[in-house]
Motif scaffolding. Structure first.
Motif, mmCIF file in Angstrom:
data_model
loop_
_atom_site.group_PDB
_atom_site.id
_atom_site.type_symbol
_atom_site.label_atom_id
_atom_site.label_comp_id
_atom_site.label_asym_id
_atom_site.label_seq_id
_atom_site.Cartn_x
_atom_site.Cartn_y
_atom_site.Cartn_z
ATOM 1 N N GLN A 91 40.633 49.129 37.248
ATOM 2 C CA GLN A 91 41.842 49.390 36.459
ATOM 3 C C GLN A 91 42.822 48.227 36.572
ATOM 4 O O GLN A 91 43.431 47.824 35.577
ATOM 5 C CB GLN A 91 42.509 50.683 36.926
ATOM 6 N N ILE A 92 42.961 47.689 37.771
ATOM 7 C CA ILE A 92 43.869 46.556 37.968
ATOM 8 C C ILE A 92 43.348 45.332 37.226
ATOM 9 O O ILE A 92 44.110 44.617 36.575
ATOM 10 C CB ILE A 92 44.081 46.281 39.470
ATOM 11 N N GLN A 93 42.048 45.105 37.280
ATOM 12 C CA GLN A 93 41.471 43.962 36.567
ATOM 13 C C GLN A 93 41.672 44.109 35.061
ATOM 14 O O GLN A 93 42.007 43.134 34.378
ATOM 15 C CB GLN A 93 39.988 43.822 36.886
ATOM 16 N N ALA A 94 41.523 45.309 34.527
ATOM 17 C CA ALA A 94 41.775 45.536 33.100
ATOM 18 C C ALA A 94 43.238 45.256 32.764
ATOM 19 O O ALA A 94 43.543 44.659 31.727
ATOM 20 C CB ALA A 94 41.394 46.967 32.722
ATOM 21 N N ALA A 95 44.152 45.659 33.653
ATOM 22 C CA ALA A 95 45.579 45.387 33.446
ATOM 23 C C ALA A 95 45.841 43.884 33.460
ATOM 24 O O ALA A 95 46.632 43.370 32.665
ATOM 25 C CB ALA A 95 46.415 46.086 34.512
ATOM 26 N N LEU A 115 44.557 37.040 40.505
ATOM 27 C CA LEU A 115 45.609 38.020 40.239
ATOM 28 C C LEU A 115 45.163 39.440 40.583
ATOM 29 O O LEU A 115 45.951 40.240 41.097
ATOM 30 C CB LEU A 115 46.069 37.938 38.787
ATOM 31 N N THR A 116 43.903 39.762 40.338
ATOM 32 C CA THR A 116 43.388 41.088 40.685
ATOM 33 C C THR A 116 43.472 41.313 42.189
ATOM 34 O O THR A 116 43.946 42.366 42.645
ATOM 35 C CB THR A 116 41.936 41.257 40.199
ATOM 36 N N ILE A 117 43.049 40.349 42.980
ATOM 37 C CA ILE A 117 43.090 40.466 44.446
ATOM 38 C C ILE A 117 44.534 40.581 44.926
ATOM 39 O O ILE A 117 44.860 41.417 45.776
ATOM 40 C CB ILE A 117 42.387 39.263 45.110
ATOM 41 N N ASP A 118 45.433 39.755 44.376
ATOM 42 C CA ASP A 118 46.835 39.784 44.801
ATOM 43 C C ASP A 118 47.490 41.128 44.466
ATOM 44 O O ASP A 118 48.271 41.667 45.250
ATOM 45 C CB ASP A 118 47.622 38.641 44.165
ATOM 46 N N ILE A 119 47.174 41.685 43.305
ATOM 47 C CA ILE A 119 47.752 42.972 42.925
ATOM 48 C C ILE A 119 47.131 44.097 43.757
ATOM 49 O O ILE A 119 47.821 45.052 44.129
ATOM 50 C CB ILE A 119 47.613 43.215 41.404
ATOM 51 N N LEU A 120 45.854 43.985 44.094
ATOM 52 C CA LEU A 120 45.242 44.965 45.004
ATOM 53 C C LEU A 120 45.955 44.951 46.353
ATOM 54 O O LEU A 120 46.177 46.006 46.956
ATOM 55 C CB LEU A 120 43.756 44.663 45.199
ATOM 56 N N ASP A 121 46.319 43.759 46.820
ATOM 57 C CA ASP A 121 47.074 43.658 48.072
ATOM 58 C C ASP A 121 48.427 44.356 47.946
ATOM 59 O O ASP A 121 48.899 44.994 48.888
ATOM 60 C CB ASP A 121 47.278 42.194 48.476
#
Length: 181
Positions: A91-95, A115-121
């Motif tokens: 979901q974060i990657q799609a965002a 960006l996906t990894i940073d937002i997961l953090d």
């Protein structure tokens, strides 16, 4: 947090990702209210890749990256906190793909992955009840592109249709016999 990544067929990209936190700590009362939207503050430095030089002797200019035409675009948008950092990795990657499209940033795999990894953090950080609330996210991306967003190639296309010869016309026409009915 600054990351340099390189994927085989994609140009180097510099990504700077910095969450900005509120000064106050969350209290139990704050946990009950809906969290505000997140402001995504984006600055993109586009560097236009040089045209291949057919006259060059094969040696590359070491200062070529310093001499590229550059455009800097700054944009800020608010996003629903739960939409942006409340989901799982997919979901974060799609965002991230939607955000990059909105900001006209190339969806190079290194940019999407970082960006996906940073937002997961951030998602993990938000789950901790004693940490300060994230107010906004500053993102700076320095990327090499073939052309600047919004630029249109000035290519004149002229379409013409050649007239059909008599043989082609006869071959493709149906013969209809009209009767008295």
């Amino acid at each position: 947090m600054v990351r340099f990544l390189y994927i085989d067929n994609e140009p180097d990209t510099l990504i700077y990702f910095e969450p900005v936190y509120k000064d106050n700590q969350r209290t139990d009362n704050n946990n009950l209210r809906k969290k505000p939207n997140l402001l995504f503050d984006f600055e993109v430095v586009y560097r236009q890749a040089p045209e291949p030089d057919s006259d060059s002797d094969g040696e590359e200019d070491p200062d070529i990256l310093c001499n590229l035409e550059t455009r800097i675009v700054h944009q800020a948008h608010e996003f629903d906190r739960d939409w942006l950092i409340g989901g799982d990795r997919d979901q974060i990657q799609a965002a991230v793909y939607q955000i990059l499209d909105l900001f006209q940033v190339p969806c190079y795999s290194d940019i999407v992955h970082t960006l996906t990894i940073d937002i997961l953090d951030l998602n993990k950080h938000e789950a901790m009840s004693v940490s300060p609330e994230i107010e906004r996210i500053r993102v700076e991306i320095d990327v090499i592109v073939d052309r600047f967003p919004g630029d249109v190639d000035n290519v004149d296309v002229k379409l013409e249709v050649a007239p059909a010869n008599n043989e082609a016309v006869e071959k493709h026409l149906e013969t209809v016999v009209a009767g008295k009915d």
